[in-house]
Design an enzyme around this catalytic site. Structure first.
Site, PDB file in Angstrom:
ATOM      1  N   HIS A 188       4.955   5.372  11.708  1.00 60.96           N
ATOM      2  CA  HIS A 188       4.472   5.325  10.313  1.00 60.96           C
ATOM      3  C   HIS A 188       3.477   6.490  10.203  1.00 60.96           C
ATOM      4  O   HIS A 188       2.272   6.314  10.123  1.00 60.96           O
ATOM      5  CB  HIS A 188       3.803   3.977  10.075  1.00 60.96           C
ATOM      6  CG  HIS A 188       3.494   3.650   8.653  1.00 60.96           C
ATOM      7  ND1 HIS A 188       3.510   4.578   7.627  1.00 60.96           N
ATOM      8  CD2 HIS A 188       3.140   2.467   8.067  1.00 60.96           C
ATOM      9  CE1 HIS A 188       3.185   3.967   6.490  1.00 60.96           C
ATOM     10  NE2 HIS A 188       2.956   2.693   6.733  1.00 60.96           N
ATOM     11  N   ARG A 236       0.785  -1.224   0.000  1.00 61.00           N
ATOM     12  CA  ARG A 236       0.000   0.000   0.000  1.00 61.00           C
ATOM     13  C   ARG A 236       0.822   1.280   0.000  1.00 61.00           C
ATOM     14  O   ARG A 236       0.550   2.210  -0.775  1.00 61.00           O
ATOM     15  CB  ARG A 236      -0.922   0.053   1.245  1.00 61.00           C
ATOM     16  CG  ARG A 236      -2.175  -0.755   1.126  1.00 61.00           C
ATOM     17  CD  ARG A 236      -2.540  -1.293   2.477  1.00 61.00           C
ATOM     18  NE  ARG A 236      -1.563  -2.296   2.833  1.00 61.00           N
ATOM     19  CZ  ARG A 236      -1.677  -3.576   2.479  1.00 61.00           C
ATOM     20  NH1 ARG A 236      -2.729  -4.000   1.887  1.00 61.00           N
ATOM     21  NH2 ARG A 236      -0.715  -4.447   2.767  1.00 61.00           N
ATOM     22  N   THR A 237       1.784   1.376   0.900  1.00 62.77           N
ATOM     23  CA  THR A 237       2.444   2.670   1.098  1.00 62.77           C
ATOM     24  C   THR A 237       3.202   3.102  -0.153  1.00 62.77           C
ATOM     25  O   THR A 237       3.038   4.223  -0.641  1.00 62.77           O
ATOM     26  CB  THR A 237       3.371   2.614   2.319  1.00 62.77           C
ATOM     27  OG1 THR A 237       2.650   2.049   3.399  1.00 62.77           O
ATOM     28  CG2 THR A 237       3.877   3.991   2.697  1.00 62.77           C
ATOM     29  N   LYS A 291      26.621  -3.055  -1.318  1.00 65.35           N
ATOM     30  CA  LYS A 291      28.095  -2.962  -1.426  1.00 65.35           C
ATOM     31  C   LYS A 291      28.705  -2.270  -0.218  1.00 65.35           C
ATOM     32  O   LYS A 291      29.892  -2.013  -0.177  1.00 65.35           O
ATOM     33  CB  LYS A 291      28.471  -2.157  -2.681  1.00 65.35           C
ATOM     34  CG  LYS A 291      27.897  -2.674  -3.972  1.00 65.35           C
ATOM     35  CD  LYS A 291      28.318  -1.733  -5.112  1.00 65.35           C
ATOM     36  CE  LYS A 291      27.446  -1.935  -6.329  1.00 65.35           C
ATOM     37  NZ  LYS A 291      27.621  -0.853  -7.310  1.00 65.35           N
ATOM     38  N   ARG A 320      11.207   3.862   3.528  1.00 66.10           N
ATOM     39  CA  ARG A 320      10.841   2.833   4.523  1.00 66.10           C
ATOM     40  C   ARG A 320      12.094   2.043   4.862  1.00 66.10           C
ATOM     41  O   ARG A 320      12.825   1.610   3.977  1.00 66.10           O
ATOM     42  CB  ARG A 320       9.766   1.888   3.982  1.00 66.10           C
ATOM     43  CG  ARG A 320       9.533   0.699   4.919  1.00 66.10           C
ATOM     44  CD  ARG A 320       8.316  -0.108   4.576  1.00 66.10           C
ATOM     45  NE  ARG A 320       7.108   0.621   4.891  1.00 66.10           N
ATOM     46  CZ  ARG A 320       5.875   0.086   4.797  1.00 66.10           C
ATOM     47  NH1 ARG A 320       5.728  -1.163   4.412  1.00 66.10           N
ATOM     48  NH2 ARG A 320       4.815   0.800   5.109  1.00 66.10           N
TER      49      ARG A 320
END
Ligand code: ASP
Ligand code: CP
Length: 307
Positions: A135, A56-57, A86, A107
Site C-alpha cells: 500500500h 480513507r484511501t 460478468k 485497490r
C-alpha cells in the site's frame, strides 16, 4: 507506454519505486499544498477502481483530485458493480478505464493485481492496496507524518506492530524506511503474523538494523514511533491463527505510560480494538492527524503523475 513524468514517476506499484530525493520533493510539495485549492489538474480525470472496502484511501484521493480542480469517476465494490461480475478480466477492465481517465487508483484483494494492471495500462496506475502485498501511498503519508511530527526520519527507532504478515501498510513502510540513515526497526508480533522473509531479506540487503519481538514492553521504552496495525481478519484462512493474533498486541493507557514523552503512536486505520479509545486524547496519538495528511500527500502525488 506511459511517458516519463516529473521525478521519473509513472506507475506507483511498490514503495521500493521511490528514492530519497523524490520523497523530499514530494513532501515539500505536500506541505505547500496543505489546506489549499487550485486548478493545476483542471480538465484531468482520475478513476478510482476499488475491489475492496475503503474509507480513507478512496475518499482522500478523490478529495485531493477535486481540490486540484480535476474530476473523478469510479466504482467501489468493483467485483459486483463493474463488469467483473460478468466475467471481464482485470486487464480488459483496465484497458477500458484507460480510455476514460488520465490516472487509475486501484485497490484489489489479490497481491500482484496492480502490477498486472500496469502491464496493460496506458495511463499511470496507483496501487491503493493489493491484497497482502503493498500500500505504497499509505507509506508515503506515513513518512510525511513522521517528518512533520518529529522533524526528522533519520536515526529514529520505529516499532511496527500488529499483523505484519498480512498488513500491507507495514510492509510498504518497512521498505520506505530503508531510504533513511540510521533507522532501527523493531517488529513486534506473535509468530503467526510476524513479518515475512521477503521484507527481512530486503532490509538485510540494505543493511537496515531490525529485530523481532513478541511483546511491545521489550522495545517501547526507546521508541520514537509506535506503528500499530489491525489484524487483517479478512485474509486468514485458519480461524485459530486469527484468534492467536487478534488480541496479542494492544495499546492502552498502561502502554502509553511506558512510551517516551516525545514519541508518537501511528495507525493506518481502520482501528478495531488494537488501540483503546482512551488513547485518542493523548497528544502523542497521531493517527487521526496521519490520516488527514493523506489529502495533501495525494495532491502532491497526483500533480507529480499528471501535471
Ligand atoms: N486501511 C489499511 C489497508 O487497507 C489498513 C487496514 O485495512 O487495516 O491496508
Ligand atoms: N488506511 C487505509 O487504507 O484506509 P482505508 O482502508 O479506509 O482506505
Amino acid at each position: 507506454m506511459v511517458a516519463v513524468r516529473l521525478g521519473g514517476l509513472d506507475h506507483v506499484i511498490s514503495a521500493s519505486r521511490f528514492d530519497r530525493s523524490l520523497l523530499t520533493t514530494l513532501f515539500a510539495r505536500a506541505g505547500a499544498l496543505e489546506g489549499t485549492r487550485g486548478q493545476s489538474l483542471h480538465g484531468r480525470i482520475m478513476a478510482t477502481l476499488f475491489y475492496e472496502p475503503s474509507t480513507r484511501t478512496r475518499l482522500s484521493f478523490e478529495s485531493a483530485m477535486l481540490r486540484l480542480g480535476g474530476c473523478v469517476l469510479g466504482t467501489e465494490a468493483a467485483h459486483v458493480f463493474s463488469s467483473a461480475m460478468k466475467g471481464e478480466t482485470l486487464e480488459d477492465t483496465i484497458r477500458m478505464v484507460c480510455a476514460y481517465a488520465d490516472v487509475i487508483v486501484l485497490r484489489h484483494d489479490r497481491e500482484g493485481a496492480a502490477a498486472q494492471a500496469a502491464s496493460v495500462a496506458t495511463v499511470p496506475i496507483v496501487n491503493a492496496g493489493d491484497g497482502p502485498g503493498e500500500h505504497p501511498t499509505q507509506s508515503l503519508l506515513d513518512l510525511f507524518t513522521i517528518e512533520r511530527e518529529l522533524g526528522r526520519i533519520d536515526g529514529l527507532h520505529v516499532v511496527i506492530c500488529g499483523d505484519l504478515r498480512f498488513g500491507r501498510t507495514a510492509r510498504s513502510l518497512a521498505r520506505l524506511l530503508c531510504l533513511y540513515e540510521g533507522v532501527r526497526i523493531s517488529f513486534v508480533a506473535p509468530d503467526v503474523v510476524q513479518v515475512g522473509e521477503d521484507i527481512r531479506a530486503f532490509l538485510r540487503d540494505r543493511g537496515v538494523s531490525f529485530t523481532l519481538h513478541s511483546r511491545l514492553e521489550e522495545v517501547i521504552g526507546t521508541a520514537d514511533v509506535v506503528y500499530q496495525t489491525r489484524v487483517q481478519k479478512e485474509r486468514f484462512t485458519k480461524l485459530a491463527e486469527f484468534e492467536v493474533a487478534r488480541s496479542a498486541i494492544r495499546i492502552d493507557s498502561a502502554t502509553m505510560a511506558r512510551l517516551p514523552a516525545r514519541a508518537i503512536v501511528m495507525h493506518p486505520l481502520p482501528r478495531v480494538d488494537e488501540i483503546d479509545a482512551v488513547v485518542d486524547d493523548d497528544p502523542r496519538a497521531a493517527y487521526f492527524r496521519q490520516a488527514a495528511n493523506g489529502v495533501a500527500l495525494r495532491m502532491a502525488l497526483l500533480e507529480m503523475l499528471l501535471a
